[in-house]
Design an enzyme around this catalytic site. Structure first.
Site, PDB file in Angstrom:
ATOM      1  N   GLN A   1      98.084  49.269 -73.028  1.00  0.00           N
ATOM      2  CA  GLN A   1      97.956  47.902 -73.517  1.00  0.00           C
ATOM      3  C   GLN A   1      97.788  46.922 -72.365  1.00  0.00           C
ATOM      4  O   GLN A   1      98.721  46.729 -71.577  1.00  0.00           O
ATOM      5  CB  GLN A   1      99.220  47.532 -74.310  1.00  0.00           C
ATOM      6  CG  GLN A   1      99.218  46.121 -74.830  1.00  0.00           C
ATOM      7  CD  GLN A   1     100.617  45.658 -75.218  1.00  0.00           C
ATOM      8  OE1 GLN A   1     101.599  46.110 -74.636  1.00  0.00           O
ATOM      9  NE2 GLN A   1     100.718  44.777 -76.178  1.00  0.00           N
ATOM     10  N   GLY A   2      96.625  46.324 -72.262  1.00  0.00           N
ATOM     11  CA  GLY A   2      96.369  45.394 -71.168  1.00  0.00           C
ATOM     12  C   GLY A   2      96.403  43.951 -71.626  1.00  0.00           C
ATOM     13  O   GLY A   2      95.359  43.326 -71.834  1.00  0.00           O
ATOM     14  N   TYR A   3      97.588  43.416 -71.794  1.00  0.00           N
ATOM     15  CA  TYR A   3      97.747  42.017 -72.183  1.00  0.00           C
ATOM     16  C   TYR A   3      98.235  41.188 -70.992  1.00  0.00           C
ATOM     17  O   TYR A   3      97.596  40.258 -70.560  1.00  0.00           O
ATOM     18  CB  TYR A   3      98.767  41.869 -73.330  1.00  0.00           C
ATOM     19  CG  TYR A   3      98.309  42.337 -74.709  1.00  0.00           C
ATOM     20  CD1 TYR A   3      97.092  42.973 -74.911  1.00  0.00           C
ATOM     21  CD2 TYR A   3      99.133  42.126 -75.821  1.00  0.00           C
ATOM     22  CE1 TYR A   3      96.703  43.399 -76.171  1.00  0.00           C
ATOM     23  CE2 TYR A   3      98.748  42.542 -77.098  1.00  0.00           C
ATOM     24  CZ  TYR A   3      97.538  43.184 -77.270  1.00  0.00           C
ATOM     25  OH  TYR A   3      97.174  43.589 -78.519  1.00  0.00           O
ATOM     26  N   SER A   4      99.426  41.547 -70.471  1.00  0.00           N
ATOM     27  CA  SER A   4     100.070  40.704 -69.457  1.00  0.00           C
ATOM     28  C   SER A   4      99.269  40.638 -68.162  1.00  0.00           C
ATOM     29  O   SER A   4      98.590  41.587 -67.782  1.00  0.00           O
ATOM     30  CB  SER A   4     101.460  41.243 -69.121  1.00  0.00           C
ATOM     31  OG  SER A   4     102.235  41.346 -70.281  1.00  0.00           O
TER      32      SER A   4
ATOM     33  N   GLU B   1     106.340  46.617 -87.660  1.00  0.00           N
ATOM     34  CA  GLU B   1     106.709  47.386 -86.466  1.00  0.00           C
ATOM     35  C   GLU B   1     107.740  46.640 -85.614  1.00  0.00           C
ATOM     36  O   GLU B   1     108.441  47.238 -84.815  1.00  0.00           O
ATOM     37  CB  GLU B   1     105.486  47.700 -85.595  1.00  0.00           C
ATOM     38  CG  GLU B   1     104.487  48.644 -86.225  1.00  0.00           C
ATOM     39  CD  GLU B   1     103.504  47.937 -87.140  1.00  0.00           C
ATOM     40  OE1 GLU B   1     103.627  46.705 -87.316  1.00  0.00           O
ATOM     41  OE2 GLU B   1     102.630  48.609 -87.704  1.00  0.00           O
TER      42      GLU B   1
ATOM     43  N   SER C   1     110.794  38.346 -74.425  1.00  0.00           N
ATOM     44  CA  SER C   1     112.099  38.277 -73.762  1.00  0.00           C
ATOM     45  C   SER C   1     113.137  37.691 -74.722  1.00  0.00           C
ATOM     46  O   SER C   1     112.794  37.040 -75.716  1.00  0.00           O
ATOM     47  CB  SER C   1     112.013  37.403 -72.514  1.00  0.00           C
ATOM     48  OG  SER C   1     111.996  36.042 -72.884  1.00  0.00           O
TER      49      SER C   1
ATOM     50  N   GLU D   1     114.994  35.244 -74.278  1.00  0.00           N
ATOM     51  CA  GLU D   1     114.917  33.779 -74.307  1.00  0.00           C
ATOM     52  C   GLU D   1     113.821  33.340 -75.288  1.00  0.00           C
ATOM     53  O   GLU D   1     114.012  32.414 -76.079  1.00  0.00           O
ATOM     54  CB  GLU D   1     114.629  33.230 -72.902  1.00  0.00           C
ATOM     55  CG  GLU D   1     115.794  33.383 -71.922  1.00  0.00           C
ATOM     56  CD  GLU D   1     115.967  34.808 -71.396  1.00  0.00           C
ATOM     57  OE1 GLU D   1     114.974  35.568 -71.395  1.00  0.00           O
ATOM     58  OE2 GLU D   1     117.094  35.176 -71.006  1.00  0.00           O
TER      59      GLU D   1
HETATM   60  C1  FAD Z   1     109.191  47.841 -68.557  1.00  0.00           C
HETATM   61  C2  FAD Z   1     108.088  46.896 -68.961  1.00  0.00           C
HETATM   62  C3  FAD Z   1     106.949  47.383 -69.588  1.00  0.00           C
HETATM   63  C4  FAD Z   1     105.910  46.522 -69.937  1.00  0.00           C
HETATM   64  N1  FAD Z   1     104.748  47.045 -70.489  1.00  0.00           N
HETATM   65  C5  FAD Z   1     103.699  46.225 -70.746  1.00  0.00           C
HETATM   66  C6  FAD Z   1     102.444  46.756 -71.225  1.00  0.00           C
HETATM   67  O1  FAD Z   1     102.296  47.962 -71.429  1.00  0.00           O
HETATM   68  N2  FAD Z   1     101.407  45.900 -71.413  1.00  0.00           N
HETATM   69  C7  FAD Z   1     101.518  44.558 -71.214  1.00  0.00           C
HETATM   70  O2  FAD Z   1     100.563  43.846 -71.443  1.00  0.00           O
HETATM   71  N3  FAD Z   1     102.693  44.012 -70.753  1.00  0.00           N
HETATM   72  C8  FAD Z   1     103.773  44.825 -70.514  1.00  0.00           C
HETATM   73  N4  FAD Z   1     104.959  44.279 -70.016  1.00  0.00           N
HETATM   74  C9  FAD Z   1     105.028  42.859 -69.694  1.00  0.00           C
HETATM   75  C10 FAD Z   1     105.902  42.031 -70.610  1.00  0.00           C
HETATM   76  O3  FAD Z   1     105.258  41.771 -71.789  1.00  0.00           O
HETATM   77  C11 FAD Z   1     106.284  40.756 -69.821  1.00  0.00           C
HETATM   78  O4  FAD Z   1     107.160  41.145 -68.812  1.00  0.00           O
HETATM   79  C12 FAD Z   1     106.923  39.701 -70.661  1.00  0.00           C
HETATM   80  O5  FAD Z   1     105.975  39.122 -71.489  1.00  0.00           O
HETATM   81  C13 FAD Z   1     107.592  38.613 -69.810  1.00  0.00           C
HETATM   82  O6  FAD Z   1     106.684  38.078 -68.895  1.00  0.00           O
HETATM   83  P1  FAD Z   1     107.045  37.968 -67.327  1.00  0.00           P
HETATM   84  O7  FAD Z   1     107.613  39.253 -66.907  1.00  0.00           O
HETATM   85  O8  FAD Z   1     105.855  37.465 -66.627  1.00  0.00           O
HETATM   86  O9  FAD Z   1     108.202  36.898 -67.246  1.00  0.00           O
HETATM   87  P2  FAD Z   1     108.046  35.281 -67.365  1.00  0.00           P
HETATM   88  O10 FAD Z   1     107.283  34.953 -68.574  1.00  0.00           O
HETATM   89  O11 FAD Z   1     107.579  34.746 -66.072  1.00  0.00           O
HETATM   90  O12 FAD Z   1     109.551  34.890 -67.599  1.00  0.00           O
HETATM   91  C14 FAD Z   1     110.505  34.728 -66.561  1.00  0.00           C
HETATM   92  C15 FAD Z   1     111.796  34.239 -67.194  1.00  0.00           C
HETATM   93  O13 FAD Z   1     111.578  32.989 -67.808  1.00  0.00           O
HETATM   94  C16 FAD Z   1     111.972  33.036 -69.156  1.00  0.00           C
HETATM   95  N5  FAD Z   1     111.119  32.150 -69.935  1.00  0.00           N
HETATM   96  C17 FAD Z   1     109.766  32.145 -69.985  1.00  0.00           C
HETATM   97  N6  FAD Z   1     109.340  31.205 -70.838  1.00  0.00           N
HETATM   98  C18 FAD Z   1     110.447  30.616 -71.359  1.00  0.00           C
HETATM   99  C19 FAD Z   1     110.670  29.586 -72.302  1.00  0.00           C
HETATM  100  N7  FAD Z   1     109.665  28.974 -72.900  1.00  0.00           N
HETATM  101  N8  FAD Z   1     111.944  29.247 -72.598  1.00  0.00           N
HETATM  102  C20 FAD Z   1     112.991  29.867 -71.992  1.00  0.00           C
HETATM  103  N9  FAD Z   1     112.836  30.840 -71.092  1.00  0.00           N
HETATM  104  C21 FAD Z   1     111.575  31.202 -70.774  1.00  0.00           C
HETATM  105  C22 FAD Z   1     111.807  34.469 -69.537  1.00  0.00           C
HETATM  106  O14 FAD Z   1     112.584  34.813 -70.677  1.00  0.00           O
HETATM  107  C23 FAD Z   1     112.298  35.162 -68.299  1.00  0.00           C
HETATM  108  O15 FAD Z   1     113.683  35.198 -68.264  1.00  0.00           O
HETATM  109  C24 FAD Z   1     106.023  45.129 -69.676  1.00  0.00           C
HETATM  110  C25 FAD Z   1     107.184  44.646 -69.076  1.00  0.00           C
HETATM  111  C26 FAD Z   1     108.215  45.492 -68.722  1.00  0.00           C
HETATM  112  C27 FAD Z   1     109.434  44.935 -68.058  1.00  0.00           C
END
Ligand code: FAD
Lengths: 376, 388
Positions: free
Chosen positions: B128-131, B246, B370, B372
């Site tokens: 899954q290539g989203y992030s 899901e 997350s 949050e």
């Molecule tokens: C083990 C693992 C597997 C993953 N696998 C995939 C994958 O296969 N494909 C894919 O596309 N992505 C994947 N991800 C990515 C995942 O979706 C992101 O980590 C997630 O969306 C959070 O983004 P970030 O890590 O950039 O944190 P950020 O968005 O930068 O957040 C940093 C902190 O700020 C908080 N925060 C952000 N916005 C707000 C807000 N509005 N209010 C309050 N707090 C806030 C967050 O909760 C967090 O504590 C994976 C992540 C992990 C850890």
């Protein structure tokens, strides 16, 4: 080293400054990374460097370059903790130095001199996890005619090279012996801690020692050891304070720079509140530490010292683990990688929170001390 | 697998259905790969997925016409529960769980014919290539771009945290196709063969010391136009529409139950149940897991009755992941000095690795929305609180 004419406060300031430059000049965070990624074996060079700075001797007798107290050691380790340095210095030099420095056995002054010169020692006394005091030791001293032998096991011994200080139960009470880690009959199994450092379990199977190896005599050894351990725990709490201060600072930087939804994430109130809660814990730790130092410096009563050490260790361990866990959460996925430094701070917190008794062990001891006081 | 073969599952009563799954797992799924405290790699689970594929059991939730088991929602929940309970490893399943349902709903006949069958045979694995580095919680900020070059798109940019991309054959992407439109409105959904020139994958090592996810770089990658799913600029809507029942699985009590089971093994080994301080903390966590399971069952019943889930399902994930983490924290603490050492230790005749559990639990509150973000959703969509 500072001049003897300096007042204690000046000395603490000077030591703090040299710790700050040590952390920067030696890139101690990078060193901690290599320790974790490659091999956590202690590098002897670090001990030599600490010896040149006067840090291995500082808690020993004044005539050996020591004579400093907990305030100075705490100042030093708060700074070293920020740079993920100092763990081996506590376990390999300070605790053994405090123990040997308070003993009068034939080997005591030799051990003190050798620690001052930068040779690491490791204290072996724990029969199992959670044992906080030396009387718990499961190593026995057996006298057979003119021959002395050690029998038993000790766990969670830091792997600091070739020299051990072993707490053993003798016929008349606890004694402390210097034992060569390569002595016949001594078996060692080693594991790695979260920060990459090595920790050993030792089995003593008829390990011979001589009168000449005696560091702590019956009557003095137990008290010297327990006081050394408790002072060590207070210093360890300072290291944990440094770890959490640096972790919080890095996290605040991240909250001020990372942008999501068109804002720096530090603008989200929920993260602000959480950061404040961490700050509260950091300051509680600092206050508990100051109080513990004052008590420890004046307390003649070992129970008071034990209470002070446990109080500091409970707060510092809980707070350091909370701050590092929350730091990961607030960084998001990037902090779950080995490439990011926050994980190194978490690993340091895990390692030091557990060594010499974790929060649960110290809560238990603190609770018993308080309950006895209340009952009396 | 034909439709006729699939029918018997629905005719079976639940107990015999579960017994059938159990017998198969006990006979065919090797003990070494069950109840593992980590995400398994494709090669490690391959022999097992082959057996599942031969059985036609890779896609339990898919309709039989697409090669699935055609299970009703109730049977699907039972399937999931039984596999969790038996500690069956999760094979790379992004194709099964996310892409398949999306193609069934929005894909063309040609796309369904090309991509669905190999997923059901476990022959083609998707990631899954989203992030992206700057698009995590704020996914709509994504910048990886697909430029229209007549008969194909040219993709440039970077994805990250892509779970097990190094083991995958294909990636499904959210890409920007209209830079002028509002954030959510310029995004399209694209299927990309990872063998296409210009793609680089760099595995990233996690705190658990596993190469669990990757950075994926796209440098002038040519993607045929026929790989666009749905209409251009509809990617966001399609991806969101898929967040169906899901979501309940993100709040399943299974991780907590698994961790609690390990904590119990450790406590039996150390005698910690005789320590009232420990017992008190353990009892609270035991209750938390029990109550979580009861709350989960309430949502599961809703799903089984065919009712849609509301935003309130997020409360499951919030509590499930927090509980899971607290259990691993108590496990580390109950292990004492051993709790800071890497690798498993023996407790009685069981093996427990407190640090591995602790590390593995960390990201549960980060991925899949997350905690949050989930709280923000509940506060607004359920409790009716105003925007900040
Ligand atoms: C083990 C693992 C597997 C993953 N696998 C995939 C994958 O296969 N494909 C894919 O596309 N992505 C994947 N991800 C990515 C995942 O979706 C992101 O980590 C997630 O969306 C959070 O983004 P970030 O890590 O950039 O944190 P950020 O968005 O930068 O957040 C940093 C902190 O700020 C908080 N925060 C952000 N916005 C707000 C807000 N509005 N209010 C309050 N707090 C806030 C967050 O909760 C967090 O504590 C994976 C992540 C992990 C850890």
């Amino acid at each position: 080293m500072p001049e003897p004419s300096d007042t204690p406060d000046d000395i603490a300031v000077l030591i703090r400054e040299s710790a700050v430059s040590h952390v920067a000049a030696e890139d101690t965070v990078g060193r901690a990374r290599r320790l974790r990624e490659i091999d956590g074996h202690l590098d002897q060079e670090a001990f030599i460097a600490w010896s040149r700075l006067g840090w291995t001797a500082m808690l020993g007798p004044a005539e050996r370059g020591g004579g400093l107290g907990l305030s100075e050691a705490v100042a030093l380790h708060e700074e070293l903790g920020k740079g993920l340095a100092g763990g081996p210095l506590i376990h390999g030099a300070h605790v053994p130095m405090l123990a040997a420095g308070a003993c009068t056995g034939a080997a005591a002054s030799r051990v003190v001199a050798s620690i001052a010169e930068g040779t690491p020692y490791a204290l072996a006394f724990q029969p199992s996890g959670g044992a906080l005091e030396s009387h718990a030791t499961a190593v026995r001293l057996q006298e057979g005619g003119s021959v002395l032998r050690l029998q038993g096991a000790a766990h969670y011994v830091p792997s600091h090279g070739g020299h051990l200080l072993v707490a053993a139960r003798g016929p008349a009470g606890l004694v402390l012996y210097h034992v060569d880690a390569r002595a016949p009959g001594l078996r060692r199994t080693t594991a790695r801690a979260a920060d990459g450092s090595h920790v050993s379990s030792l089995v003593f199977d008829d390990v011979r020692v001589a009168d000449d190896d005696l560091v702590g005599r019956t009557g003095e050894a137990e008290r010297a050891l327990d006081a050394a351990l408790d002072r060590g725990r207070i210093i360890q709490s300072a290291l944990l304070l440094g770890v959490m201060r640096a972790t919080l600072a890095r996290t605040l930087d991240y909250l001020k720079t990372r942008k999501q939804f068109g804002k720096t994430i530090g603008a989200f109130q929920v993260l602000q509140h959480r950061a404040v809660d961490l700050y509260v814990q950091v300051e509680l730790t600092a206050a508990a530490l100051t109080h513990a130092i004052a008590l420890a410096d004046t307390a003649q009563d070992p129970v008071l010292l034990a209470g002070a050490a446990s109080s500091a260790k409970v707060r510092a361990s809980e707070a350091a683990l909370l701050v590092t866990r929350e730091a990961i959460q607030m960084h998001g996925a990037i902090a779950y990688t080995q490439e990011h430094d926050i994980g190194l701070f978490l690993n340091q917190a895990l390692t030091q929170a557990a060594a010499l008794g974790n929060a649960a062990a110290h809560r238990r001891r603190y609770g018993l001390i308080v309950a006895r006081q209340i009952a009396a | 697998m034909s439709e006729i073969d699939a029918l018997p599952y629905d005719a079976m009563d639940e107990a015999s259905f579960r017994a059938m799954l159990r017998d198969f797992v006990e006979a065919e799924c090797p003990a070494e790969i069950r109840h593992q405290p980590r995400r398994m790699r494709r090669a490690e689970v391959e022999p097992w997925t082959r057996k599942l594929a031969d059985k036609g059991w890779i896609c339990p939730g898919w309709p039989a016409q697409f090669g699935g088991m055609g299970l009703s929602v109730g049977k699907l929940m039972a399937f999931q529960e039984e596999f969790d309970r038996l500690g069956v490893p999760r094979a790379p399943d992004m194709g099964v769980v996310m892409l398949g349902p999306l193609l069934m709903r929005f894909g063309s006949d040609a796309q369904r014919a090309r991509y669905l069958p190999p997923i059901t045979r476990a022959e083609e694995v998707w990631c899954q290539g989203y992030s992206e580095p700057n698009a995590g919680s704020d996914l709509a900020a994504l910048r990886t771009e697909a430029r229209d070059a007549g008969d194909h798109y040219v993709v440039n940019g970077q994805k990250t945290w892509t779970t097990l991309a190094q083991d995958a054959d294909f990636i499904f992407l959210l890409v920007r196709t209209d830079k002028a439109a509002k954030k959510q409105e310029g995004i399209s959904f694209l299927l990309v063969d990872l063998k296409t020139p210009g793609i680089t994958r760099r595995p990233i090592r996690t705190l658990s010391d596993e190469e669990e996810f990757c950075e994926v770089f796209f440098d002038d990658v040519a993607v045929p136009k026929e790989n666009l799913v749905g209409a251009p600029n509809q990617g966001w809507t399609m991806a969101k529409a898929l967040l169906g029942f899901e979501r309940i699985f993100l709040g399943s009590p299974k991780q907590s139950q698994g961790a609690l089971n390990r904590l119990e093994a450790l406590a039996r080994g150390t005698g910690a149940f005789g320590d009232t301080g420990f017992l008190d903390r353990y009892a609270q966590l035991n209750l938390d897991v029990a109550h979580l399971a009861q709350l989960y069952a309430r949502f599961a019943d809703q799903v089984k009755r065919g009712e849609p889930l509301g935003a309130d399902v997020s409360i499951l994930k919030i509590f499930a992941t927090a509980t899971y983490q607290r259990i691993t924290e108590l496990t580390v603490e109950a292990a004492g000095e051993q709790g800071a050492l890497l690798g498993p230790a023996a407790y009685g005749n069981e093996s427990v690795d407190p640090l591995a559990m602790f590390y593995l639990a960390r990201p549960a509150t980060i991925y899949g929305g997350s905690s949050e973000i989930q709280r923000g959703i509940v506060a607004k969509a359920v409790l009716g609180l105003p925007d900040g």
